[in-house]
Design a protein around this motif. Sequence first.
Motif, PDB file in Angstrom:
ATOM      1  N   GLU A  67     -21.619  25.428 -16.919  1.00 14.93           N
ATOM      2  CA  GLU A  67     -22.518  26.579 -16.983  1.00 14.93           C
ATOM      3  C   GLU A  67     -21.688  27.839 -17.166  1.00 14.93           C
ATOM      4  N   VAL A  68     -21.918  28.507 -18.295  1.00 13.23           N
ATOM      5  CA  VAL A  68     -21.176  29.718 -18.628  1.00 13.23           C
ATOM      6  C   VAL A  68     -22.168  30.842 -18.887  1.00 13.23           C
ATOM      7  N   SER A  83     -18.033  33.862 -18.249  1.00 12.64           N
ATOM      8  CA  SER A  83     -17.604  33.454 -16.913  1.00 12.64           C
ATOM      9  C   SER A  83     -18.269  32.155 -16.487  1.00 12.64           C
ATOM     10  N   THR A  84     -17.574  31.459 -15.607  1.00 14.55           N
ATOM     11  CA  THR A  84     -18.108  30.249 -14.992  1.00 14.55           C
ATOM     12  C   THR A  84     -17.653  30.224 -13.538  1.00 14.55           C
ATOM     13  N   ILE A  85     -18.407  29.547 -12.696  1.00 14.71           N
ATOM     14  CA  ILE A  85     -18.039  29.452 -11.280  1.00 14.71           C
ATOM     15  C   ILE A  85     -17.452  28.077 -11.007  1.00 14.71           C
ATOM     16  N   HIS A  86     -16.290  28.079 -10.399  1.00 17.28           N
ATOM     17  CA  HIS A  86     -15.639  26.841  -9.964  1.00 17.28           C
ATOM     18  C   HIS A  86     -15.845  26.724  -8.455  1.00 17.28           C
ATOM     19  N   TRP A 114     -15.294  24.983 -23.880  1.00 13.79           N
ATOM     20  CA  TRP A 114     -16.615  25.587 -24.050  1.00 13.79           C
ATOM     21  C   TRP A 114     -16.518  26.822 -24.941  1.00 13.79           C
ATOM     22  N   LEU A 115     -15.547  27.693 -24.674  1.00 13.25           N
ATOM     23  CA  LEU A 115     -15.391  28.909 -25.478  1.00 13.25           C
ATOM     24  C   LEU A 115     -15.214  28.568 -26.951  1.00 13.25           C
TER      25      LEU A 115
END
Length: 164
Positions: free
Chosen positions: A4-5, A98-101, A118-119
Amino acid sequence: MELEVKVRTRPTTIVLTKRRPVRLSEIGQLIGPSLGEVYGYLGSRRVQPHEPPFVIYHGVPGPDDEPFEIEICAPIEHAIDPPSGWQLAELPAGTFASTIHVGPYDTLGRAYDEFDAWLSSHGHAKAGPPREVYLSEPATPPALVRTVIEYPIEPTPSLATIGR
């Protein structure tokens, strides 16, 4: 499960910043005390942080624990005199992905690999060094630590627009 980005525009950010070389094996020994120092300073001046702290990675950890550059940042709402050893800076606005780890810091490498893929697959090019935004308190159990990974980005020109 797909990564999820989120893509968003970040405004100009005022930060107290400290840029230092560090080895990956020593990074926790630098970041934690540095954040304690700057947030202690802010507390003594009754200045509230504007956002969570983050680190900009100006270099990449090497295979032999070679030093690389990081910049420790404490976002604030307005300019103040920095504590000794710190600088006041204004980071420019920009578009960020951004993504959350969620998990221990030592598993962030896999998250970076997925994020990079993903980018690339979604037509974004990195426009600067990555940031790690620290959402969890120091006492959070490693499995529950939440870290935002973000890159400034710009769209990659599609093949259809090249040469027009």
